[in-house]
Design a protein around this motif. Structure first.
Motif, PDB file in Angstrom:
ATOM      1  N   ASN A 135       0.884  -1.167   0.000  1.00  0.00           N
ATOM      2  CA  ASN A 135       0.000   0.000   0.000  1.00  0.00           C
ATOM      3  C   ASN A 135       0.918   1.212   0.000  1.00  0.00           C
ATOM      4  O   ASN A 135       1.456   1.589   1.039  1.00  0.00           O
ATOM      5  N   PRO A 136       1.119   1.848  -1.139  1.00  0.00           N
ATOM      6  CA  PRO A 136       2.140   2.894  -1.230  1.00  0.00           C
ATOM      7  C   PRO A 136       1.790   4.194  -0.525  1.00  0.00           C
ATOM      8  O   PRO A 136       2.620   5.094  -0.445  1.00  0.00           O
ATOM      9  N   GLY A 137       0.567   4.316   0.015  1.00  0.00           N
ATOM     10  CA  GLY A 137       0.189   5.546   0.696  1.00  0.00           C
ATOM     11  C   GLY A 137      -0.596   6.470  -0.215  1.00  0.00           C
ATOM     12  O   GLY A 137      -1.431   6.035  -1.023  1.00  0.00           O
ATOM     13  N   ASP A 138      -0.336   7.775  -0.104  1.00  0.00           N
ATOM     14  CA  ASP A 138      -1.094   8.755  -0.889  1.00  0.00           C
ATOM     15  C   ASP A 138      -0.707   8.747  -2.356  1.00  0.00           C
ATOM     16  O   ASP A 138      -1.440   9.279  -3.187  1.00  0.00           O
ATOM     17  N   ALA A 139       0.456   8.194  -2.697  1.00  0.00           N
ATOM     18  CA  ALA A 139       0.899   8.217  -4.088  1.00  0.00           C
ATOM     19  C   ALA A 139       1.824   7.043  -4.323  1.00  0.00           C
ATOM     20  O   ALA A 139       2.393   6.483  -3.387  1.00  0.00           O
ATOM     21  N   GLY A 140       1.975   6.681  -5.600  1.00  0.00           N
ATOM     22  CA  GLY A 140       2.908   5.626  -5.949  1.00  0.00           C
ATOM     23  C   GLY A 140       2.236   4.331  -6.339  1.00  0.00           C
ATOM     24  O   GLY A 140       1.006   4.185  -6.274  1.00  0.00           O
ATOM     25  N   LEU A 141       3.046   3.356  -6.764  1.00  0.00           N
ATOM     26  CA  LEU A 141       2.579   2.033  -7.138  1.00  0.00           C
ATOM     27  C   LEU A 141       3.615   1.002  -6.688  1.00  0.00           C
ATOM     28  O   LEU A 141       4.820   1.203  -6.888  1.00  0.00           O
ATOM     29  N   PRO A 142       3.178  -0.108  -6.105  1.00  0.00           N
ATOM     30  CA  PRO A 142       4.135  -1.159  -5.726  1.00  0.00           C
ATOM     31  C   PRO A 142       4.499  -2.011  -6.932  1.00  0.00           C
ATOM     32  O   PRO A 142       3.896  -1.899  -7.997  1.00  0.00           O
ATOM     33  N   ILE A 143       5.455  -2.878  -6.749  1.00  0.00           N
ATOM     34  CA  ILE A 143       5.829  -3.796  -7.815  1.00  0.00           C
ATOM     35  C   ILE A 143       4.709  -4.810  -8.029  1.00  0.00           C
ATOM     36  O   ILE A 143       4.026  -5.229  -7.094  1.00  0.00           O
ATOM     37  N   SER A 144       4.471  -5.165  -9.282  1.00  0.00           N
ATOM     38  CA  SER A 144       3.521  -6.227  -9.631  1.00  0.00           C
ATOM     39  C   SER A 144       4.254  -7.239 -10.507  1.00  0.00           C
ATOM     40  O   SER A 144       5.157  -6.881 -11.263  1.00  0.00           O
ATOM     41  N   LEU A 145       3.859  -8.517 -10.399  1.00  0.00           N
ATOM     42  CA  LEU A 145       4.528  -9.595 -11.125  1.00  0.00           C
ATOM     43  C   LEU A 145       3.505 -10.420 -11.886  1.00  0.00           C
ATOM     44  O   LEU A 145       2.474 -10.823 -11.328  1.00  0.00           O
ATOM     45  N   GLU A 146       3.782 -10.678 -13.136  1.00  0.00           N
ATOM     46  CA  GLU A 146       2.984 -11.596 -13.957  1.00  0.00           C
ATOM     47  C   GLU A 146       3.875 -12.795 -14.260  1.00  0.00           C
ATOM     48  O   GLU A 146       4.825 -12.694 -15.035  1.00  0.00           O
ATOM     49  N   TRP A 147       3.545 -13.938 -13.673  1.00  0.00           N
ATOM     50  CA  TRP A 147       4.423 -15.102 -13.724  1.00  0.00           C
ATOM     51  C   TRP A 147       4.224 -15.927 -14.997  1.00  0.00           C
ATOM     52  O   TRP A 147       3.108 -16.071 -15.487  1.00  0.00           O
ATOM     53  N   THR A 148       5.307 -16.472 -15.488  1.00  0.00           N
ATOM     54  CA  THR A 148       5.290 -17.515 -16.514  1.00  0.00           C
ATOM     55  C   THR A 148       6.041 -18.696 -15.915  1.00  0.00           C
ATOM     56  O   THR A 148       7.276 -18.649 -15.760  1.00  0.00           O
ATOM     57  N   LEU A 149       5.286 -19.753 -15.551  1.00  0.00           N
ATOM     58  CA  LEU A 149       5.865 -20.851 -14.785  1.00  0.00           C
ATOM     59  C   LEU A 149       5.627 -22.181 -15.495  1.00  0.00           C
ATOM     60  O   LEU A 149       4.646 -22.337 -16.225  1.00  0.00           O
ATOM     61  N   PRO A 150       6.508 -23.147 -15.273  1.00  0.00           N
ATOM     62  CA  PRO A 150       6.281 -24.486 -15.839  1.00  0.00           C
ATOM     63  C   PRO A 150       5.023 -25.115 -15.246  1.00  0.00           C
ATOM     64  O   PRO A 150       4.538 -24.718 -14.189  1.00  0.00           O
ATOM     65  N   SER A 151       4.523 -26.121 -15.921  1.00  0.00           N
ATOM     66  CA  SER A 151       3.319 -26.803 -15.466  1.00  0.00           C
ATOM     67  C   SER A 151       3.528 -27.389 -14.072  1.00  0.00           C
ATOM     68  O   SER A 151       4.540 -28.037 -13.793  1.00  0.00           O
ATOM     69  N   GLY A 152       2.557 -27.151 -13.203  1.00  0.00           N
ATOM     70  CA  GLY A 152       2.612 -27.684 -11.847  1.00  0.00           C
ATOM     71  C   GLY A 152       3.309 -26.801 -10.849  1.00  0.00           C
ATOM     72  O   GLY A 152       3.211 -27.026  -9.639  1.00  0.00           O
ATOM     73  N   VAL A 153       4.029 -25.776 -11.305  1.00  0.00           N
ATOM     74  CA  VAL A 153       4.722 -24.851 -10.413  1.00  0.00           C
ATOM     75  C   VAL A 153       3.785 -23.700 -10.076  1.00  0.00           C
ATOM     76  O   VAL A 153       3.109 -23.153 -10.962  1.00  0.00           O
ATOM     77  N   SER A 154       3.714 -23.328  -8.813  1.00  0.00           N
ATOM     78  CA  SER A 154       2.828 -22.236  -8.398  1.00  0.00           C
ATOM     79  C   SER A 154       3.576 -21.254  -7.510  1.00  0.00           C
ATOM     80  O   SER A 154       4.442 -21.643  -6.722  1.00  0.00           O
ATOM     81  N   ALA A 155       3.244 -19.969  -7.646  1.00  0.00           N
ATOM     82  CA  ALA A 155       3.848 -18.901  -6.853  1.00  0.00           C
ATOM     83  C   ALA A 155       2.809 -18.339  -5.891  1.00  0.00           C
ATOM     84  O   ALA A 155       1.639 -18.182  -6.248  1.00  0.00           O
ATOM     85  N   GLY A 156       3.241 -18.035  -4.676  1.00  0.00           N
ATOM     86  CA  GLY A 156       2.354 -17.515  -3.653  1.00  0.00           C
ATOM     87  C   GLY A 156       2.349 -15.991  -3.620  1.00  0.00           C
ATOM     88  O   GLY A 156       2.909 -15.329  -4.504  1.00  0.00           O
ATOM     89  N   PRO A 157       1.759 -15.409  -2.589  1.00  0.00           N
ATOM     90  CA  PRO A 157       1.664 -13.948  -2.485  1.00  0.00           C
ATOM     91  C   PRO A 157       3.012 -13.312  -2.178  1.00  0.00           C
ATOM     92  O   PRO A 157       3.920 -13.948  -1.622  1.00  0.00           O
ATOM     93  N   LEU A 158       3.134 -12.035  -2.539  1.00  0.00           N
ATOM     94  CA  LEU A 158       4.369 -11.296  -2.286  1.00  0.00           C
ATOM     95  C   LEU A 158       4.444 -10.903  -0.816  1.00  0.00           C
ATOM     96  O   LEU A 158       3.451 -10.512  -0.213  1.00  0.00           O
TER      97      LEU A 158
END
Length: 695
Positions: free
Chosen positions: A68-91
């Protein structure tokens, strides 16, 4: 607020493009002002979860943003490309900083920081294969004057198997806020919100700031007020200028504890508060307010608990053989020798306990997540302990004579007597630490929240309690006269004491295998065999009246150096495998705990280690029993086990939240209760079988 933040980022980029087109083109085409790198902590076995890090490195004067960057700004966002069966959790973001620019409050990072992500490898992954990991990353890099949208395609690999861990992850994980398992409460005030957070009155706090996760709740830029009411911290926030249309069902966020008196970061705590009563009054915390004074009662109880725990440690199998033989030797000493050896032994024990305590406090202050008996999580230390145990066993078996442990030591000079007693004290305290769990948990846990000098007093009391029986023997002749008269039986007794020490050697061999794998265990055992060969040669020289061979000392130093420095390179990194056992236990994680709690199931969470003797006794006697299994199955109990054999910052952090500095720790979460019950550290089968019925 989300709309305003996105609007601000868009306007900032447009302003840059219109007001400084040449500069904007140069920034867009040049290197990024925040460099992003994707890293994996270590290889991962099939079905295992490994931690990834997105390392963000801002240029000087630039900053990135919290979730939550506050009154201004943007945090990093990730769009994953992963092999089958691999999963990524929350940042998972580290504790942020505040940056106020022209009335706008920003939640930022003006230094290198790492965003951590759990990545789960499929169970059918082929060992030795490399899994390609890719993520499209977008973030906003800003100074106090300009902002630049930046992006990169981050790529890396995760090897399926085992291997060494990246040491940097320990410090990155330590920078994350520690989760608070207990909920807070909040209520509306005429101008905003009052939040009550469980927080020990003795815990240190510098200049706190609450980074709220939700939007449209609080005015980020308005001053925050903090006050203490006993073991509760009350946070007061101003209401948002553009509030959300509905009152929040929960308020969550990260409390930054600021910095301590020496400028060290005190970290942060993440927690959630739900509607409920908030205590009134309290002691306000101003800017730079000192920690609340700790209770003298807490310190006295911790010291008494440590003293009692040290006394009990004398009957433990690792300590009793050493103590008993020293007592026999003391019985043959004159009064002057006895007093000198008693003082020297006490000094050695207390120095070792205080040294281990000081090392633990220093490592924790530096951000490393460690607890009591942390040295036993180090493969080099375990290998050295194995060599020491082999050397003591060989001495008890009569292969050679070691003056400090010889029953004839009373006939030596005063100098050799007290030097040997001092070394014996160091050794006894060092090998006793795995057994301190059931006797020292409360005392050492209290030491973690006490000032450093008070914590050192607790560790000194532990050492004094451990040394007290031998010290009394040295200064009270009447006690020495109660010991059996010297005779040939003493040599037979010494040989008999080789049996428990030999069992200790076998236990350390098993621990080496559990801690570092078969290759590491084989290397440590090979060094132990070399130690036996060296000691046989020393004993032969001693029996021929030649004393110890000249090469004995350098040979021993070389083997010890190999144990400390070389054998850890053979150890496989990563957490050990958790055996499901009769209770069908699953590995502990805060996510697994939260999932079970969300399903409304009772949970039994226990924390253990292969080097913890009392842990293993409880498991064999009370936990891994058919009566316990049947009672737990009937009640639908979820069993989670935290294996602390190897260093695990997540488990260490959770233990600290529970006020525990080590294992064992047993927690019972009734199905509908908001907080866990801390169970006794000595369990019985009947107690465990009846636990579900108690609610």
């Amino acid at each position: 607020m989300a709309f305003l933040r996105h609007l601000f980022a868009f306007l900032a980029a447009c302003w840059l493009a219109l007001a400084g087109l040449p500069a904007a083109a140069q920034l867009a085409q040049g290197p990024a002002h925040i460099r992003a790198t994707l890293l994996a902590e270590r290889p991962a076995r099939p079905g295992e979860t490994v931690t990834l890090a997105v390392l963000m490195q801002p240029d000087k004067g630039w900053h990135g943003y919290w979730t939550n960057p506050g009154d201004a700004g943007l945090p990093i966002s990730l769009e994953w490309t992963l092999p089958s069966g691999v999963s990524a959790g929350p940042l998972a973001f580290p504790v942020p900083q505040t940056l106020l620019v022209q009335g706008l409050m920003n939640h930022v990072y003006e230094h290198d920081y790492a965003v951590l992500v759990p990545l789960t490898v499929p169970k059918d992954a082929k060992p030795g294969s490399a899994l390609p990991i890719s993520a499209k990353a977008n973030w906003l890099a800003c100074t106090e004057a300009i902002c630049v949208p930046e992006s990169a395609t981050l790529q890396g690999t995760v090897t399926v198997g085992s291997g060494a861990a990246d040491a940097r992850f320990d410090s990155w994980r330590a920078a994350l806020p520690a989760p608070l398992d207990r909920q807070g409460t909040f209520t509306a005030s005429p101008t905003g919100w009052r939040i009550a957070m469980p927080f020990p009155a003795s815990a240190a706090i510098g200049e706190p700031h609450f980074f709220i996760a939700g939007e449209g709740i609080a005015d980020y830029a308005k001053p925050q007020a903090f006050s203490r009411v006993g073991d509760t911290l009350v946070i007061e926030l101003a209401r948002a200028a553009f509030p959300a249309p509905e009152a929040p069902l929960a308020i969550s966020g990260v409390l930054s504890l600021g910095t301590g008196g020496k400028g060290e970061a005190l970290g942060g705590i993440t927690f959630t508060a739900r509607p409920g009563p908030v205590p009134a009054g309290g002691t306000p915390l101003g800017k730079g307010a000192a920690p609340a004074p700790f209770s003298a009662t807490t310190l006295v109880l911790a010291i008494l608990g440590a003293l009692a725990g040290g006394l009990i440690l004398n009957v433990m199998p690792c300590v009793f053989p050493i103590l008993s033989l020293k007592a026999m030797a003391l019985a043959r000493s004159g009064s002057d020798h006895a007093k000198a050896e008693g003082v020297a032994y006490t000094a050695g024990v207390m120095l070792a306990c205080m040294g281990l305590g000081a090392a633990m406090l220093a490592l924790r202050a530096a951000g490393t997540q460690v607890g009591w008996a942390f040295q036993l999580q180090d493969p080099g230390v375990v290998a050295l302990l194995l060599l020491l145990a082999v050397a003591i066993t060989a001495n008890f078996a009569g292969l050679y004579e070691l003056p400090g442990l010889s029953i004839e030591s009373g006939s030596g000079t005063a100098k050799s007597g007290w030097v040997g007693a001092f070394g014996t004290g160091l050794l006894a305290a060092f090998v006793a630490t795995p057994c301190t769990g059931p006797f020292m948990a409360a005392a050492v846990g209290a030491a973690l929240v006490l000032p450093a000098w008070a914590a050192m007093a607790v560790f000194a009391a532990l050492g004094f309690g451990l040394a007290l029986p031998f010290l009394l023997l040295g200064f009270v002749p009447a006690l020495r006269r109660l010991l059996p008269r010297p005779g040939a039986w003493m040599e037979r007794f010494r040989r008999a004491m080789a049996v428990p020490m030999g069992l200790t050697v076998l236990a350390l061999c098993w621990l080496a295998w559990r801690l570092g794998g078969p290759v590491y265990a084989a290397g440590a055992i090979a060094l132990a065999v070399l130690v036996v060969v060296l000691l046989i040669a020393i004993g032969r020289s001693q029996r021929q009246g030649l004393g110890s061979a000249r090469w004995a000392m350098p040979g021993g130093i070389l083997l010890a150096a190999l144990a400390l420095a070389a054998t850890p390179r053979l150890a496989t990194a990563g957490p050990g495998e958790v055996e499901a056992g009769l209770l069908d236990a699953k590995p502990f994680s805060e996510a697994a705990l939260a999932e079970a709690r969300a399903q409304g199931k009772p949970v039994f969470a226990y924390f253990t280690a292969d080097w913890c003797l009392s842990c293993k006794v409880n498991e064999n006697v009370a936990i891994e029993r058919e009566t316990t299994r049947d009672a737990f199955r009937k009640a639908g109990v979820v069993v989670l086990v935290g294996d602390w054999t190897r260093r695990d910052p997540k488990i260490t952090s959770f233990l600290s939240q529970q006020g525990a500095a080590g294992v064992p720790l047993y927690l019972w979460y009734p199905a509908k209760a908001p907080a866990p019950q801390k169970l006794p550290q000595v369990l019985s089968a009947d107690f465990m079988a009846g636990l579900p019925a108690k609610g």
